[in-house]
Write an enzyme that holds these catalytic residues in place. Structure first.
Site, PDB file in Angstrom:
ATOM      1  N   HIS A   7      94.460 -25.830  61.044  1.00  0.00           N
ATOM      2  CA  HIS A   7      94.956 -26.809  62.028  1.00  0.00           C
ATOM      3  C   HIS A   7      96.000 -26.173  62.946  1.00  0.00           C
ATOM      4  O   HIS A   7      95.889 -26.256  64.183  1.00  0.00           O
ATOM      5  CB  HIS A   7      95.549 -28.003  61.274  1.00  0.00           C
ATOM      6  CG  HIS A   7      96.025 -29.103  62.166  1.00  0.00           C
ATOM      7  ND1 HIS A   7      95.339 -30.279  62.341  1.00  0.00           N
ATOM      8  CD2 HIS A   7      97.145 -29.215  62.933  1.00  0.00           C
ATOM      9  CE1 HIS A   7      95.999 -31.063  63.181  1.00  0.00           C
ATOM     10  NE2 HIS A   7      97.111 -30.436  63.549  1.00  0.00           N
ATOM     11  N   GLU A   8      97.008 -25.534  62.360  1.00  0.00           N
ATOM     12  CA  GLU A   8      98.056 -24.926  63.180  1.00  0.00           C
ATOM     13  C   GLU A   8      97.539 -23.718  63.961  1.00  0.00           C
ATOM     14  O   GLU A   8      98.003 -23.460  65.077  1.00  0.00           O
ATOM     15  CB  GLU A   8      99.246 -24.522  62.300  1.00  0.00           C
ATOM     16  CG  GLU A   8      99.889 -25.668  61.531  1.00  0.00           C
ATOM     17  CD  GLU A   8     100.321 -26.804  62.434  1.00  0.00           C
ATOM     18  OE1 GLU A   8     100.692 -26.553  63.603  1.00  0.00           O
ATOM     19  OE2 GLU A   8     100.294 -27.966  61.981  1.00  0.00           O
TER      20      GLU A   8
ATOM     21  N   HIS B 291      96.054 -25.058  67.211  1.00  0.00           N
ATOM     22  CA  HIS B 291      97.086 -25.331  68.218  1.00  0.00           C
ATOM     23  C   HIS B 291      97.572 -24.035  68.874  1.00  0.00           C
ATOM     24  O   HIS B 291      97.657 -23.933  70.105  1.00  0.00           O
ATOM     25  CB  HIS B 291      98.284 -26.024  67.565  1.00  0.00           C
ATOM     26  CG  HIS B 291      98.058 -27.452  67.204  1.00  0.00           C
ATOM     27  ND1 HIS B 291      97.524 -28.381  68.075  1.00  0.00           N
ATOM     28  CD2 HIS B 291      98.314 -28.130  66.039  1.00  0.00           C
ATOM     29  CE1 HIS B 291      97.454 -29.556  67.484  1.00  0.00           C
ATOM     30  NE2 HIS B 291      97.924 -29.429  66.245  1.00  0.00           N
TER      31      HIS B 291
END
Length: 298
Positions: free
Chosen positions: A42-43, A46
């Protein structure tokens, strides 16, 4: 003070900045391995979308250590002061917000609740672009909602909408168009850079926190350099400091009490550390006592 250091250096400022922007670390939380992997992807989503798109703030740090209410954080810092936002920058911000959910879908083949705040912020930006900033080609430079009232006792600002039902449908369609367009941009970037996402997620699982230099290594196809040695945590410093002193186990840090030998002056209060009863009570108390005089009203 927490680290028992005589001088404040850049490591202390960096730690304070991270704690203010990203929140305090919560290392007491033990996440399952699957959730750690999901947070790492997820990170990474980003960070990679933010790195590849123009007009986005540089990625300063990425961590999968829970901070505040978040399980992971991607920290972007601007390089200069900014007083307004242009349309391209706002669109790219929406794409960066969608990078986390897309990485979950592409690499973990699942959807989680971790992207709820990303969706909320992305929708808010897109709706403001259409309704407040006149950045829609279809609806033109016109404000479609007025903010009224004040935030008081937890109540949010009320918005008065002066438009017909047909216009509201057009607003929703324009917001949907922006959201879908930037979602597609972020998905293409991540699918075209699958190897970078995999490498960054692997680095996060190994190091837990990576900085801008390590991110540049990953995006250049190099093995990320080892993390810089961090200063000892406050708990380690406290344990080291306490062990260096011959303090009995179980003491009260600070107390105000009367001492009969030697007697304190009348206009003074004696402050000292009071130990719990132990065999070396008198010897320890004599070595630790300090008298600080404060004038008292007569």
């Amino acid at each position: 003070a927490r680290r028992s250091k005589r001088l404040v250096d850049m490591d202390d400022f960096e730690m304070a900045k991270r704690q203010i922007i990203m929140g305090a670390e919560r290392r007491s939380i033990v996440m399952p391995e699957e959730e750690r992997r999901n947070t790492a992807y997820h990170e990474s989503g980003h960070a990679i979308v933010a790195f590849l798109l123009p007009k986005t703030d540089p990625v300063h740090k990425v961590t999968i250590i829970p901070r505040g209410r978040a399980l992971g954080v991607t920290m972007q810092l601007p390089t200069e002061d900014r007083y307004s936002m242009d349309r391209e920058r706002m669109l790219n911000m929406i794409s960066v917000l969608f990078g986390g959910r897309i990485a979950e879908e592409v690499f973990m083949h699942q959807m989680t609740t971790g992207a709820s705040n990303d969706f909320e912020r992305a929708t808010h930006i897109a709706r403001d672009m259409v309704m407040r900033y006149g950045m829609s080609d279809l609806l033109g430079p016109m404000v479609y909602g007025d903010n009224e009232g004040e935030i008081f006792l937890g109540r949010s600002i009320t918005r008065t909408v002066n438009m017909s039902e047909e216009t509201m449908k057009k607003v929703d369609a324009e917001v949907r168009k922006i959201i879908d367009g930037q979602y597609a941009v972020a998905r293409k970037l991540l699918e075209d850079n699958r190897d970078k996402v995999e490498a960054m997620a692997k680095a996060l699982l190994e190091f837990e926190t990576i900085d801008a230099e390590q991110i540049e290594d990953i995006m250049a196809g190099r093995t990320p350099r080892p993390p810089k040695p961090s200063p000892p945590s406050s708990s380690v410093a406290a344990r080291t400091s306490s062990r260096s002193e011959s303090t009995p186990v179980g003491f009260i840090p600070l107390a105000i009490a009367a001492m009969s030998n030697p007697p304190a002056p009348r206009s003074a209060i004696t402050l000292f550390v009071v130990p719990r009863p132990s065999s070396d009570r008198r010897r320890w108390l004599a070595s630790k006592r300090s008298t600080i005089a404060y004038p008292l009203p007569r």
